[in-house]
Design a protein around this motif. Structure first.
Motif, PDB file in Angstrom:
ATOM      1  N   VAL A 312       5.407   1.244   2.673  1.00 51.57           N
ATOM      2  CA  VAL A 312       5.832   2.651   2.585  1.00 51.57           C
ATOM      3  C   VAL A 312       5.816   3.160   1.147  1.00 51.57           C
ATOM      4  CG1 VAL A 312       7.255   2.411   4.645  1.00 51.57           C
ATOM      5  CG2 VAL A 312       8.305   2.091   2.401  1.00 51.57           C
ATOM      6  N   LEU A 313       5.762   2.247   0.172  1.00 53.68           N
ATOM      7  CA  LEU A 313       5.730   2.663  -1.231  1.00 53.68           C
ATOM      8  C   LEU A 313       4.332   3.086  -1.683  1.00 53.68           C
ATOM      9  CD1 LEU A 313       7.965  -0.121  -2.844  1.00 53.68           C
ATOM     10  CD2 LEU A 313       8.651   2.155  -2.049  1.00 53.68           C
ATOM     11  N   HIS A 314       3.357   2.855  -0.843  1.00 54.52           N
ATOM     12  CA  HIS A 314       1.975   3.123  -1.253  1.00 54.52           C
ATOM     13  C   HIS A 314       1.762   4.608  -1.557  1.00 54.52           C
ATOM     14  CE1 HIS A 314      -2.354   2.852  -1.492  1.00 54.52           C
ATOM     15  NE2 HIS A 314      -2.436   3.876  -0.657  1.00 54.52           N
ATOM     16  N   GLN A 315       1.114   4.858  -2.679  1.00 58.49           N
ATOM     17  CA  GLN A 315       0.701   6.196  -3.069  1.00 58.49           C
ATOM     18  C   GLN A 315      -0.723   6.117  -3.606  1.00 58.49           C
ATOM     19  OE1 GLN A 315       2.436   9.247  -2.991  1.00 58.49           O
ATOM     20  NE2 GLN A 315       3.919   8.152  -1.726  1.00 58.49           N
ATOM     21  N   ARG A 316      -1.441   7.210  -3.503  1.00 53.27           N
ATOM     22  CA  ARG A 316      -2.791   7.236  -4.026  1.00 53.27           C
ATOM     23  C   ARG A 316      -2.881   8.245  -5.164  1.00 53.27           C
ATOM     24  NH1 ARG A 316      -6.127   3.490  -3.741  1.00 53.27           N
ATOM     25  NH2 ARG A 316      -6.012   3.369  -1.472  1.00 53.27           N
ATOM     26  N   ALA A 317      -3.347   7.797  -6.315  1.00 55.35           N
ATOM     27  CA  ALA A 317      -3.607   8.668  -7.459  1.00 55.35           C
ATOM     28  C   ALA A 317      -4.967   8.246  -8.026  1.00 55.35           C
ATOM     29  CB  ALA A 317      -2.513   8.540  -8.510  1.00 55.35           C
ATOM     30  N   ASP A 318      -5.903   9.111  -7.982  1.00 53.46           N
ATOM     31  CA  ASP A 318      -7.286   8.728  -8.263  1.00 53.46           C
ATOM     32  C   ASP A 318      -7.452   8.077  -9.633  1.00 53.46           C
ATOM     33  OD1 ASP A 318     -10.096   8.961  -7.115  1.00 53.46           O
ATOM     34  OD2 ASP A 318     -10.366   9.800  -9.134  1.00 53.46           O
ATOM     35  N   TYR A 319      -6.651   8.514 -10.600  1.00 51.66           N
ATOM     36  CA  TYR A 319      -6.811   7.956 -11.949  1.00 51.66           C
ATOM     37  C   TYR A 319      -6.202   6.560 -12.089  1.00 51.66           C
ATOM     38  CZ  TYR A 319      -1.928   9.068 -13.217  1.00 51.66           C
ATOM     39  OH  TYR A 319      -0.555   9.123 -13.286  1.00 51.66           O
ATOM     40  N   LEU A 320      -5.428   6.136 -11.064  1.00 52.67           N
ATOM     41  CA  LEU A 320      -4.782   4.825 -11.128  1.00 52.67           C
ATOM     42  C   LEU A 320      -5.302   3.847 -10.077  1.00 52.67           C
ATOM     43  CD1 LEU A 320      -1.061   5.930 -11.706  1.00 52.67           C
ATOM     44  CD2 LEU A 320      -2.641   4.988 -13.404  1.00 52.67           C
ATOM     45  N   ASN A 321      -5.548   4.326  -8.858  1.00 48.26           N
ATOM     46  CA  ASN A 321      -5.958   3.415  -7.787  1.00 48.26           C
ATOM     47  C   ASN A 321      -6.918   4.105  -6.818  1.00 48.26           C
ATOM     48  OD1 ASN A 321      -4.073   5.138  -6.644  1.00 48.26           O
ATOM     49  ND2 ASN A 321      -2.968   3.539  -5.530  1.00 48.26           N
ATOM     50  N   ALA A 322      -8.001   4.590  -7.354  1.00 45.02           N
ATOM     51  CA  ALA A 322      -9.010   5.255  -6.521  1.00 45.02           C
ATOM     52  C   ALA A 322      -9.508   4.313  -5.428  1.00 45.02           C
ATOM     53  CB  ALA A 322     -10.185   5.715  -7.389  1.00 45.02           C
ATOM     54  N   ASP A 323      -9.834   4.868  -4.280  1.00 48.57           N
ATOM     55  CA  ASP A 323     -10.255   4.049  -3.144  1.00 48.57           C
ATOM     56  C   ASP A 323     -11.435   3.151  -3.498  1.00 48.57           C
ATOM     57  OD1 ASP A 323      -8.344   4.985  -1.380  1.00 48.57           O
ATOM     58  OD2 ASP A 323      -9.591   6.655  -0.687  1.00 48.57           O
ATOM     59  N   ASP A 324     -12.442   3.696  -4.207  1.00 49.15           N
ATOM     60  CA  ASP A 324     -13.620   2.885  -4.507  1.00 49.15           C
ATOM     61  C   ASP A 324     -13.294   1.763  -5.490  1.00 49.15           C
ATOM     62  OD1 ASP A 324     -13.316   5.186  -6.235  1.00 49.15           O
ATOM     63  OD2 ASP A 324     -15.187   4.606  -7.207  1.00 49.15           O
ATOM     64  N   ASP A 325     -12.319   2.012  -6.405  1.00 45.47           N
ATOM     65  CA  ASP A 325     -11.890   0.929  -7.300  1.00 45.47           C
ATOM     66  C   ASP A 325     -11.191  -0.180  -6.503  1.00 45.47           C
ATOM     67  OD1 ASP A 325     -12.872   1.948  -9.645  1.00 45.47           O
ATOM     68  OD2 ASP A 325     -10.964   2.794 -10.338  1.00 45.47           O
ATOM     69  N   THR A 326     -10.309   0.219  -5.585  1.00 46.45           N
ATOM     70  CA  THR A 326      -9.613  -0.770  -4.768  1.00 46.45           C
ATOM     71  C   THR A 326     -10.606  -1.541  -3.914  1.00 46.45           C
ATOM     72  OG1 THR A 326      -7.656   0.651  -4.709  1.00 46.45           O
ATOM     73  CG2 THR A 326      -7.776  -1.102  -3.076  1.00 46.45           C
ATOM     74  N   ASP A 327     -11.570  -0.838  -3.326  1.00 47.47           N
ATOM     75  CA  ASP A 327     -12.586  -1.506  -2.512  1.00 47.47           C
ATOM     76  C   ASP A 327     -13.416  -2.469  -3.347  1.00 47.47           C
ATOM     77  OD1 ASP A 327     -11.716  -0.070  -0.347  1.00 47.47           O
ATOM     78  OD2 ASP A 327     -13.317   1.457  -0.463  1.00 47.47           O
ATOM     79  N   ALA A 328     -13.571  -2.158  -4.633  1.00 44.20           N
ATOM     80  CA  ALA A 328     -14.360  -3.019  -5.533  1.00 44.20           C
ATOM     81  C   ALA A 328     -13.564  -4.229  -6.025  1.00 44.20           C
ATOM     82  CB  ALA A 328     -14.852  -2.198  -6.717  1.00 44.20           C
ATOM     83  N   GLY A 329     -12.280  -4.291  -5.673  1.00 39.79           N
ATOM     84  CA  GLY A 329     -11.500  -5.478  -6.022  1.00 39.79           C
ATOM     85  C   GLY A 329     -10.441  -5.290  -7.078  1.00 39.79           C
TER      86      GLY A 329
END
Length: 461
Positions: A312-329
């Protein structure tokens, strides 16, 4: 020999020039800490709040002068040390305020110099992995699965209530003992939860029959109640009957949170860890190693039984944890805290665990608990004092025999004003008690005798 030039005040603490810039500054800090301590001459500065404030104002002068003062570091560190309550002084024994280990303080300097921020992997590549490894190990020590770092018990308790609320779809009601830390009802208020149900704790711990009645009588679907138990109360260091509370929670389908900010350090001790039996049954557990863990503030954790509760703490901020960065590892760190910018407070804890080991930390726990029992024995044998009870951890409550509550309060304030001793206060059995919380592993038996003598002298004065 020529005098070396003064350090450049604009020099950076890290980088290739960092060590050279820091060394003379550290010498200044250590020297000022020592001169400030000697100027203070005791566990607390004498004179009371107005005198301490006046000395600090004189030392500070202009907060933002037009031109800088190269002596500012020495002057202000000296002033802060002179005006400090020193938990390393055996006569400073009021609060859950430990003297930090030197190795932990040194590690904290490294964290400050490197200045990682644990809100994205590219700001804290090694620190983020260190935090994950150490928090998981400490959670396992408590019998749970994972943990996140907090600033202390208050944040951990707040987070525990948030996780409970979200895991039940937004509705949960807190049930806590009258002995619970004030941060729990405050967290319920902050989160917009219903008024908490307060269970009597007439002997300082939750009354089990009253808890059973509360869980039976309070309306709500299964899982809508959160019971908060305490392992180490602030007033007396008492531990609620954790296995029995866990059994009641299981029978009634209630979620269980245990605030072990005070008592969690008993996990390191082979002699005392059984006092925390039942901790492993909790959904969440508050731990705080800047109490019974000898860490510089802050060093809190919240351990969880089910890591998915943290989703529930998950948040998305493109400059910190962009989806493509997360997908890249690249690891996603935003779901590890309510905060964004976070310093690597786990480094000092990791260094302490690795340096002392569980047995070394356990020996410190055993020592302060033994000193508390010795102090209780001194009080019990003294005809001029009344002992509340034998200590469960390292907190001892006592009062001058026959004294009124006003007289007890006056004794404490007199010692504070004179700068001779720092004792706390607690109200149990509708009477006011002096509180000694022994967290200094260097305290000796003659220090305990001196503390009691000071109280006796103030009482008769």
């Amino acid at each position: 020999m020529s005098t070396p030039p003064p350090p450049d005040p604009r020099a950076l603490a890290s980088g290739p020039e960092g060590p050279g810039a820091l060394r003379p500054l550290l010498d200044t800090v250590l020297g000022a800490l020592d001169t400030g301590r000697r100027a203070r001459g005791g566990p607390l500065p004498a004179g009371g709040p107005e005198a301490v404030a006046a000395r600090l104002r004189d030392a500070l002068g202009d907060v933002l002068p037009e031109h800088g003062d190269p002596e500012a570091l020495r002057v202000l560190v000296h002033a802060l040390a002179e005006g400090a309550a020193d938990p390393a002084d055996p006569l400073c024994a009021a609060h859950l305020h430990c003297p930090p280990l030197a190795v932990a303080a040194a590690a904290d300097l490294a964290a400050t110099v490197l200045n990682p921020s644990l809100d994205s992997w590219d700001q804290a590549p090694a620190a983020s992995e260190l935090e994950a490894l150490v928090t998981r190990e400490l959670a396992h020590l408590a019998g749970l699965a994972d943990a996140v770092v907090t600033t202390g018990g208050t944040e951990s308790n707040h987070l525990a209530l948030l996780l409970a609320r979200e895991s039940h779809g937004g509705g949960v009601r807190l049930v806590h003992g009258a002995n619970a830390h004030h941060s729990l009802p405050r967290a319920a208020w902050l989160l917009g939860l219903p008024e908490p149900v307060v269970v009597p704790a007439p002997a300082g711990t939750i009354d089990l029959a009253a808890l059973h009645r509360a869980l039976t009588d309070v309306a709500g679907p299964r899982g809508s109640l959160l019971v908060a138990a305490t392992a180490g109360t602030t007033d007396a260091g008492l531990i609620d009957p954790l296995p029995e509370i866990a059994g009641l929670c299981a029978a009634h389908g209630a979620r269980l949170h245990i605030d072990a900010a005070h008592g969690g350090g008993l996990l390191f001790s082979d002699r005392h860890r059984d006092r925390l039996t039942g901790l492993e049954a909790a959904h969440t557990v508050t731990l705080d190693l800047h109490k019974l863990g000898w860490q510089p503030i802050a060093a809190g954790l919240l351990a969880v039984r089910r890591p998915r509760d943290l989703d529930v703490l998950h948040q998305r901020a493109d400059y910190l944890n962009a989806d493509d960065d997360t997908d890249a590892g690249l690891p996603d760190l935003l779901g590890r805290s309510l905060r964004t910018t976070r310093r690597p407070d786990i480094l000092k804890t990791a260094v302490t665990l690795k340096t002392l080991g569980r047995r070394g930390l356990g020996a410190l726990v055993d020592h302060v608990c033994a000193r508390a029992r010795e102090f209780a024995d001194l009080i019990h044998a003294h005809p001029g004092f009344e002992l509340y009870d034998r200590p469960v951890i390292s907190t001892v409550l006592f009062r001058p025999e026959g004294a009124t509550d006003d007289a007890v309060a006056a004794v404490r304030r007199g010692l504070l004003t004179d700068g001779r001793a720092v004792l706390g206060r607690a109200r149990l059995d509708d009477r006011l008690w002096l509180k000694a919380t022994l967290l200094n592993p260097d305290t000796r038996p003659d220090d305990l005798a001196a503390l009691l003598k000071l109280v006796e002298g103030t009482t008769h004065g």
